[in-house]
Design a protein around this motif. Structure first.
Motif, PDB file in Angstrom:
ATOM      1  N   VAL A   1       0.855  -1.180   0.000  1.00 49.41           N
ATOM      2  CA  VAL A   1       0.000   0.000   0.000  1.00 49.41           C
ATOM      3  C   VAL A   1       0.893   1.232   0.000  1.00 49.41           C
ATOM      4  CG1 VAL A   1      -1.835   1.227   1.203  1.00 49.41           C
ATOM      5  CG2 VAL A   1      -1.742  -1.276   1.309  1.00 49.41           C
ATOM      6  N   VAL A   2       0.688   2.125  -0.966  1.00 51.55           N
ATOM      7  CA  VAL A   2       1.567   3.293  -1.097  1.00 51.55           C
ATOM      8  C   VAL A   2       0.812   4.404  -1.824  1.00 51.55           C
ATOM      9  CG1 VAL A   2       2.526   2.436  -3.276  1.00 51.55           C
ATOM     10  CG2 VAL A   2       3.847   4.064  -1.898  1.00 51.55           C
ATOM     11  N   ASP A   3       1.123   5.626  -1.474  1.00 51.55           N
ATOM     12  CA  ASP A   3       0.548   6.784  -2.169  1.00 51.55           C
ATOM     13  C   ASP A   3       1.459   7.112  -3.348  1.00 51.55           C
ATOM     14  OD1 ASP A   3      -0.642   9.071  -3.022  1.00 51.55           O
ATOM     15  OD2 ASP A   3      -0.335  10.224  -1.177  1.00 51.55           O
ATOM     16  N   LEU A   4       1.192   6.491  -4.479  1.00 54.20           N
ATOM     17  CA  LEU A   4       2.087   6.598  -5.631  1.00 54.20           C
ATOM     18  C   LEU A   4       2.148   8.008  -6.215  1.00 54.20           C
ATOM     19  CD1 LEU A   4       1.525   3.390  -7.790  1.00 54.20           C
ATOM     20  CD2 LEU A   4       3.673   4.165  -6.794  1.00 54.20           C
ATOM     21  N   ASP A   5       0.996   8.675  -6.300  1.00 50.38           N
ATOM     22  CA  ASP A   5       0.962   9.991  -6.918  1.00 50.38           C
ATOM     23  C   ASP A   5       1.013  11.117  -5.894  1.00 50.38           C
ATOM     24  OD1 ASP A   5      -1.490   9.435  -5.886  1.00 50.38           O
ATOM     25  OD2 ASP A   5      -2.641   9.936  -7.692  1.00 50.38           O
ATOM     26  N   GLN A   6       1.196  10.768  -4.626  1.00 51.19           N
ATOM     27  CA  GLN A   6       1.376  11.752  -3.538  1.00 51.19           C
ATOM     28  C   GLN A   6       0.235  12.773  -3.481  1.00 51.19           C
ATOM     29  OE1 GLN A   6       5.319  13.340  -4.273  1.00 51.19           O
ATOM     30  NE2 GLN A   6       6.312  11.500  -3.476  1.00 51.19           N
ATOM     31  N   ASN A   7      -0.994  12.230  -3.583  1.00 43.87           N
ATOM     32  CA  ASN A   7      -2.166  13.106  -3.480  1.00 43.87           C
ATOM     33  C   ASN A   7      -2.930  12.898  -2.182  1.00 43.87           C
ATOM     34  OD1 ASN A   7      -3.358  10.627  -3.891  1.00 43.87           O
ATOM     35  ND2 ASN A   7      -4.800  11.343  -5.453  1.00 43.87           N
TER      36      ASN A   7
ATOM     37  N   TYR B   1       7.595   3.148 -15.454  1.00 43.17           N
ATOM     38  CA  TYR B   1       7.926   4.548 -15.207  1.00 43.17           C
ATOM     39  C   TYR B   1       6.632   5.336 -15.056  1.00 43.17           C
ATOM     40  CZ  TYR B   1      12.826   3.863 -16.621  1.00 43.17           C
ATOM     41  OH  TYR B   1      14.135   3.467 -16.709  1.00 43.17           O
ATOM     42  N   GLN B   2       6.517   6.085 -13.962  1.00 40.06           N
ATOM     43  CA  GLN B   2       5.333   6.922 -13.750  1.00 40.06           C
ATOM     44  C   GLN B   2       5.557   8.245 -14.472  1.00 40.06           C
ATOM     45  OE1 GLN B   2       2.230   8.266 -10.186  1.00 40.06           O
ATOM     46  NE2 GLN B   2       4.271   7.520  -9.638  1.00 40.06           N
ATOM     47  N   THR B   3       4.966   8.396 -15.640  1.00 40.30           N
ATOM     48  CA  THR B   3       5.188   9.572 -16.477  1.00 40.30           C
ATOM     49  C   THR B   3       4.299  10.754 -16.094  1.00 40.30           C
ATOM     50  OG1 THR B   3       3.612   8.703 -18.095  1.00 40.30           O
ATOM     51  CG2 THR B   3       5.935   8.155 -18.412  1.00 40.30           C
TER      52      THR B   3
ATOM     53  N   LEU C   1      13.416   5.831 -10.283  1.00 46.08           N
ATOM     54  CA  LEU C   1      14.554   5.341 -11.049  1.00 46.08           C
ATOM     55  C   LEU C   1      15.084   6.389 -12.023  1.00 46.08           C
ATOM     56  CD1 LEU C   1      16.243   2.735 -11.355  1.00 46.08           C
ATOM     57  CD2 LEU C   1      14.791   2.152 -13.300  1.00 46.08           C
ATOM     58  N   ASP C   2      14.192   7.141 -12.674  1.00 48.31           N
ATOM     59  CA  ASP C   2      14.641   8.134 -13.654  1.00 48.31           C
ATOM     60  C   ASP C   2      14.805   9.523 -13.045  1.00 48.31           C
ATOM     61  OD1 ASP C   2      11.995   8.710 -13.240  1.00 48.31           O
ATOM     62  OD2 ASP C   2      11.369   8.422 -15.327  1.00 48.31           O
ATOM     63  N   ARG C   3      14.612   9.639 -11.721  1.00 47.08           N
ATOM     64  CA  ARG C   3      14.880  10.873 -10.971  1.00 47.08           C
ATOM     65  C   ARG C   3      14.096  12.066 -11.512  1.00 47.08           C
ATOM     66  NH1 ARG C   3      21.177  10.478  -8.925  1.00 47.08           N
ATOM     67  NH2 ARG C   3      21.156   8.235  -8.529  1.00 47.08           N
ATOM     68  N   ASP C   4      12.810  11.806 -11.792  1.00 35.58           N
ATOM     69  CA  ASP C   4      11.949  12.895 -12.250  1.00 35.58           C
ATOM     70  C   ASP C   4      10.979  13.358 -11.173  1.00 35.58           C
ATOM     71  OD1 ASP C   4      10.181  10.793 -12.117  1.00 35.58           O
ATOM     72  OD2 ASP C   4       9.347  11.054 -14.131  1.00 35.58           O
ATOM     73  N   GLY C   5      11.168  12.856  -9.951  1.00 32.88           N
ATOM     74  CA  GLY C   5      10.317  13.259  -8.848  1.00 32.88           C
ATOM     75  C   GLY C   5       9.107  12.384  -8.631  1.00 32.88           C
ATOM     76  N   ARG C   6       8.915  11.360  -9.483  1.00 28.44           N
ATOM     77  CA  ARG C   6       7.770  10.454  -9.339  1.00 28.44           C
ATOM     78  C   ARG C   6       8.256   9.053  -9.016  1.00 28.44           C
ATOM     79  NH1 ARG C   6       6.577  13.054 -14.319  1.00 28.44           N
ATOM     80  NH2 ARG C   6       4.948  14.651 -14.134  1.00 28.44           N
ATOM     81  N   GLN C   7       7.456   8.319  -8.228  1.00 29.79           N
ATOM     82  CA  GLN C   7       7.781   6.946  -7.883  1.00 29.79           C
ATOM     83  C   GLN C   7       7.574   6.034  -9.091  1.00 29.79           C
ATOM     84  OE1 GLN C   7       9.545   6.407  -5.118  1.00 29.79           O
ATOM     85  NE2 GLN C   7       8.081   5.490  -3.743  1.00 29.79           N
TER      86      GLN C   7
END
Length: 517
Positions: free
Chosen positions: A252-258, A327-329, A304-310
């Motif tokens: 369980v995780v808040d993937l989009d940080q909302n 990748y969470q685009t 992984l791609d260091r764009d600020g998203r999990q």
């Protein structure tokens, strides 16, 4: 893809034959001669038909008698070709076969003709060895384990030899342990049974006041969707999802940080499976498949791609084996790539993300060793593999340590010297020569040269270790291990191991780290 005898020109040839018989005959002969000149070699045919949706197994990796029965007949069935009266549905229930047919694994019409199949068959059998002997010298490579002291643990609330999951909760300093009957218990605060479910409990996570529990539905291979996910709290037990395809790993995780949690699930399945996500919508909790492949068994979260998203790294362990990344685009939108691809005979079972060389780029340690499907023999390519990241998320296998039947790895600095060590379980060790290799501790001695010392201990023979968890359960600031045994009879000829496991009655074994003693 199934091609007609004259390939892309067949419809033209048939038209000419129908309108102009003599010219059609000449054209047909021309097209036929051209096809003959460009006929694919047996190796090309093998790669085309047997490496279409995953890497083709290397013929030299499997003995002839196993290729002959059951691998090649099963391979033919997946091409819709019936060979030696092999019927992949013969031993299943009607319900199971219904779901197998829905998976479309076995085509109703053949995708290959008898001549091509014979080429493939001969190609494989000519290159396969008569046998692949096991390496009996491996039993001499280990030192006596002194980093840990071993002690058996018997929880009366659980059934001996049926442990299916262990989860450590650092805040509560507790191990939550589940078994194949659907029971789970907590240790060390209590030995009492906490609850019971309808099938083996596989995954746990505590999130605030909520406990998320996943039951698999069927422990043995099946395509029947009977898995379930529950949320338990003071208000009771709530079913969040049903009809899951053998779920084996949940988080369980808040993937989009909302501020709203998502639930990620590895649905291992059998012939079909998926990596899925449950997320809140205006219509309630909805399920979305992110990676529809069978054998998804574990995932890790990182940017992984260091764009600020999990992003999500997923291990698939059947067919198209390897590590995929989602990748969470954009919020809850993903682009999928395969980072590592391995052949299906490797039997990938577990992985962890680590920074092995301290370059601030995450590397992958992975174990291969599932030996429970169609080819039972000690495989020399089973073991631990370390894939280093070049800084651009390109992963290269940099070190391999052979371990028959390796199925679980936990990486940590167990000896406190600043580098990564590995604790490894092997659910399918070499029963004839070295059952003690069911647990191996690899102590890192020179990281840059991949120099490790290998350790094990006599009591490792006392269980068939399926699961393992780490945690500082005695709160002395070092990392301990807890092993769980799941007793399944080994292949015929090694019944003495089964008798030993039953007589030892070791369902759990604590490996207490002596670093700070």
């Amino acid at each position: 893809m199934h091609r007609r005898p004259f390939g892309p020109f067949s419809s033209i040839a048939r038209f000419v034959v129908r309108k102009l018989p003599q010219a059609g005959l000449l054209l047909s002969l021309f097209f036929f001669s051209q096809c003959e000149l460009t006929t694919a070699s047996p190796e090309q045919q093998y790669q085309k038909y047997c490496g279409n949706c995953h890497l083709a197994p290397a013929p030299k990796h499997i003995p002839q008698h196993i290729w002959a029965d059951p691998l090649l007949p099963e391979m033919a069935a997946r091409l819709g070709y019936k060979y030696n009266d092999y019927n992949p549905l013969a031993r299943n229930s009607m319900e199971e076969n219904l779901y197998i047919r829905l998976s479309q694994t076995y085509p109703e019409q053949p995708l290959i003709d008898s001549s091509t199949w014979r080429q493939i068959y001969d190609y494989v059998m000519q290159r396969a060895p008569e046998q692949i002997p096991s390496d009996s010298t491996r039993q001499q490579r280990h030192k006596a384990l002194t980093q840990f002291t071993a002690q058996s643990l018997d929880l009366l609330a659980l059934n001996a030899g049926q442990i299916t999951t262990i989860h450590f909760t650092p805040d509560a300093q507790q191990f939550i342990i589940g078994d194949a009957t659907g029971a789970y218990a907590q240790w060390p605060d209590t030995l009492s049974q906490s609850a019971r479910f309808n099938s083996p409990v596989i995954s746990y996570q505590r999130q605030g006041e909520d406990l998320y529990v996943t039951e698999i539905g069927y422990m043995h291979p099946s395509d029947k969707p009977r898995g379930s996910l529950y949320r338990i709290n003071d208000s009771g037990k709530e079913i969040l999802a049903q009809e899951l395809h053998r779920p084996v790993f949940t988080e369980v995780v808040d993937l989009d940080q909302n501020g709203t949690d998502e639930i990620l699930i590895c649905e291992f399945g059998n012939l079909r499976g998926t990596f899925s996500m449950l997320h809140e919508t205006e219509r309630g909790l909805e399920k979305r498949d992110l990676l529809p492949v069978a054998g998804t068994i574990k995932f890790e979260l990182t940017d992984l791609d260091r764009d600020g998203r999990q992003d999500i790294l997923v291990l698939a362990s059947q067919g198209n084996e390897g590590i995929f990344v989602c990748y969470q685009t954009a919020p809850l939108q993903f682009r999928v790539e395969q980072l590592i691809q391995l052949p299906p005979e490797y039997g990938s079972s577990w992985f962890e993300l680590i920074d092995y060389n301290g370059d601030e780029h995450l590397d992958i340690v992975l174990v291969n060793g599932d030996n429970a499907d169609l080819s039972h023999f000690p495989k020399p390519y089973h073991g631990l593999r370390l894939f280093l990241n070049d800084g651009q998320n390109q992963f290269t296998e940099s070190w391999f340590y052979p371990i028959y039947g390796a199925t679980r790895v936990l990486a940590d600095d167990y000896d406190g010297d600043g580098d990564m060590d590995f604790a490894v379980l092997a659910f399918f060790p070499d029963y004839e020569h070295s059952t003690v290799e069911s647990f191996i501790y690899l102590e890192n001695q020179l990281a840059s040269q991949f120099e490790f010392a290998s350790y094990t201990f006599p009591a490792a023979r006392d269980g068939r270790w399926l699961v393992m968890e780490k945690g500082d359960f005695d709160q002395d600031q070092d990392v301990d291990l807890l092993l769980g045994s799941f007793i399944l009879p080994p292949e015929s000829g090694h019944r003495s191991s089964l008798e030993h496991w039953i007589n030892s009655a070791a369902e759990l074994m604590i490996l207490e780290n002596t670093l700070n003693k």
